[in-house]
Design an enzyme around this catalytic site. Structure first.
Site, short mmCIF file in Angstrom:
data_model
loop_
_atom_site.label_atom_id
_atom_site.label_comp_id
_atom_site.label_asym_id
_atom_site.label_seq_id
_atom_site.Cartn_x
_atom_site.Cartn_y
_atom_site.Cartn_z
N THR A 1 19.67 -52.51 -23.60
CA THR A 1 21.00 -52.65 -24.18
C THR A 1 22.03 -52.08 -23.23
OG1 THR A 1 20.33 -52.60 -26.48
CG2 THR A 1 22.52 -51.77 -26.00
N LYS B 1 25.43 -46.91 -20.60
CA LYS B 1 23.98 -46.98 -20.42
C LYS B 1 23.61 -48.42 -20.10
CE LYS B 1 20.65 -47.48 -22.95
NZ LYS B 1 20.14 -48.88 -22.94
N ASN C 1 7.68 -53.92 -17.53
CA ASN C 1 7.81 -54.82 -18.66
C ASN C 1 6.51 -55.44 -19.15
OD1 ASN C 1 10.62 -54.74 -19.30
ND2 ASN C 1 10.93 -55.51 -17.23
N GLU D 1 15.83 -52.41 -14.20
CA GLU D 1 14.42 -52.01 -14.21
C GLU D 1 13.72 -52.32 -12.90
OE1 GLU D 1 13.63 -54.26 -17.52
OE2 GLU D 1 13.96 -52.62 -18.94
#
Lengths: 410, 410
Positions: A196, A185, A405, A282
């Protein structure tokens, strides 16, 4: 005579953690996430020689401490449990207690010594695990060998990742095929935490825990440690490997004639997973690969490559499809690595844009089109300082990164 | 008895490079930028003891090399010439020739030895200076003492900065007032370059070049070197100071009873300029100040503060007014500094959000309002590892940062 020779190290499309013999997995929903699976286990039918590398963060999360203790005991694991949504980090004494409890419950569930169980978590930091849900998960989780069980595990470990991440590599050892599979992941935000990175690797290789540890460390150094989404290191990062030894070959170590095959295969698997993580950064629209050759040392090459791929200015230029070599020079310029500016060549895609300290005349439009149209943008740097080589991977920096974010709570 | 005592070190509002006696300045348009002023000079009526610090980039631009040579000659300067729009970086032999030529022309213009002239440039890298324009500029530039001439210089050094940057500090030495003034430019993008930070400081202090060099280095370490907009270091960064010694006091050095006043004043001036640069970072809406106390050493405190203020995740959280202490912990966690996670307190504004390794219950709305409404957001970290202190400054990361840096050509 036409014989198709099998490569000694090769990727296997569609494979993953259950490709090597002797492993099972499962993933279920226990209510940590709203709907998605959030609790998974990888199980080895026999005790597996194991190794792991952990985050360098000063704030190491509780599950990592418990896993370290398990592996330190005898280098053997038979189960890895992982939950998503809550990272059990910055949770003090209670967090440690909860991680131990999770280990104990999984050990009971699969009738293993506690030290044969590793624990991983990812998600929000600063929140304690809801232990009644974890307890339910530990007693209900089942593991199987089929493809769907691997997928269930892959799904259960995700947070805001957009895609599942799996990889598989086959390696020839003693004329036989061994298999290395993996799931991972990557970087996705859950309030109030950084992303993470978790990597789970299984193999049927016959190899001892200490040798595996050194091979894993080497593989991670040039792969997982060479990706950057936003320069952050999580409290929970971990890459863990179980080798159950069911493959029929002489024990692997550095003196084994096929040692390099194994090291190469493990590295290739880690690289595959690492690139999938970088590509799914992201807000990212592209995977960026930076390759540095001719550096003073491999270490210098790695540092320079990572500086370039981690530069906000390079990342925004790639998003804007701007063949802005000045930003590459800028990023290299302030790397702590050894570097001779006057003997440096820079390519974007196949185009030489900067050579020996001097800008080159090039077709800006075609380089811009390349940056715009390719999902995988390559930057290559050639120095003339030595034989050092290194790569790093990242992604572009987009409006969506800021959006994800800055404003996911509003 | 009510006597208003004058502070021994104090800021002077509205002051700048011409506040100390004996300096002149000017700024004109020579056609490097479309309309704005792009060529400026600071002139000292007498040879001034001088010092400078330079970018750590491997790719140091030509003007910096020439300036270093000038200062190395006798530690004296009488003029600093600066152009904007073109950085004269990565321009090879021709660039160096052009920088020398500029120095020569300014020396002629003001009838100085060439070694009394320093050269600075900022702007696009990889392009050569149009020397006919520079030559015209060198012969036409005039310098004066008035307020407008200081402003003209301040304007001439900007690239895409939104505001001029000037500061002034008065310091008591031997019972008399000496003055330190400064101008700066910060981080703004011009294709295809990273932003450049330039600082120009003037003072009437009586101080030798080597002592000044050590004071400047110390001041820059805790100020200019502690700001970050996007983690990039330009090829052209430079902070330079001229001390003309017209103030009537005993020569300053570390044994002078008022030495600390001078050091403090110079540092305060640098801090003022540095904060203006951080606040004017690309797309920024806020100045962010991170203060770390109780670290193992000052060096550790500075590293931790800069890690926090430089974190993309912290920067986007501030833009989103999200009191996301997990990101602060994350950024601290991967700093190379000495750090005990279990004894760490974190404040956002005045609110304790994390204490001794444990999240605190706090009013999220009021902290969010603070982050949203204040132009100057403060994060304070208290460790219990020692007496080390440090600060760092930066800005939030916004859509406009991505916009400015990704799409200014489309």
């Amino acid at each position: 005579m036409s014989v198709i020779e099998k490569k000694t190290v090769q990727k296997v499309e569609g494979g993953g953690i259950l490709s090597p013999a002797g492993f099972k997995a499962g993933g279920i929903h226990i209510g940590l996430r709203y709907e998605k699976k959030d609790f998974g286990v990888i199980y080895s039918e026999r005790p597996a020689q194991s190794a792991a590398v952990y985050t360098q963060s000063h704030f190491q999360a509780a599950p990592l401490k418990v896993t370290q203790e398990s592996i330190a005991s005898a280098g053997l694991l038979q189960a890895i449990v992982c939950n998503s949504a809550i990272a059990n980090a910055c949770t003090g004494e209670q967090g440690l207690k909860d991680a131990y409890k999770t280990r104990e419950l999984i050990a009971k569930r699969f009738r293993l010594p506690e030290e044969y169980v590793a624990v991983a978590s990812t998600g929000v930091i600063g929140e304690c695990l809801p232990m009644e849900k974890i307890e339910q998960g530990c007693s209900h989780i089942a593991v199987h060998k089929d493809y769907n069980s691997a997928k269930s595990f892959q799904q259960a470990i995700l947070t805001t990742d957009l895609v599942e991440k799996a990889a598989c590599v086959e390696v020839t050892v003693d004329g036989k095929t061994i298999t290395i599979g993996g799931a991972a992941k990557g970087s996705g935000m859950i309030h109030p935490n950084m992303g993470t990175m978790l990597g789970f690797i299984t193999t049927d290789a016959n190899i001892s825990a200490p040798v595996l540890q050194s091979a894993l460390k080497k593989a991670v150094n040039t792969t997982f440690n060479q990706i950057t989404v936003d320069g952050e290191t999580s409290t929970n990062d971990m890459v863990i490997v179980m080798a159950n030894g069911t493959a029929d070959h002489k024990p692997l170590n550095e003196n084994h004639p096929d040692w390099e095959n194994f090291q190469e295969g493990l590295t290739l698997l880690c690289e595959d997973l690492a690139k999938q993580i970088a590509r799914d950064g992201e807000g990212a629209t592209k995977l960026v690969e930076v390759s540095v050759k001719g550096a003073h040392s491999d270490g210098d090459a790695k540092v320079i490559a990572k500086k370039i791929v981690g530069s906000n200015l390079v990342k925004t230029a790639i998003y804007g499809a701007d063949p802005n070599w000045g930003r590459i020079v800028g990023a290299m310029g302030h790397s702590p690595a050894v570097l001779q500016p006057d003997t440096c060549d820079i390519y974007i895609g196949g185009e030489l844009v900067f050579s020996e300290g001097t800008p080159q005349v090039f077709n800006e439009q075609s380089v811009s089109d390349y940056m715009k149209n390719e999902e995988h943008v390559e930057i290559s740097v050639f120095l003339k300082d030595g034989a050092g080589e290194g790569k790093a991977w990242g992604c572009d920096l987009t409006y969506d990164y800021v959006k994800i974010n800055a404003s996911y709570r509003t």
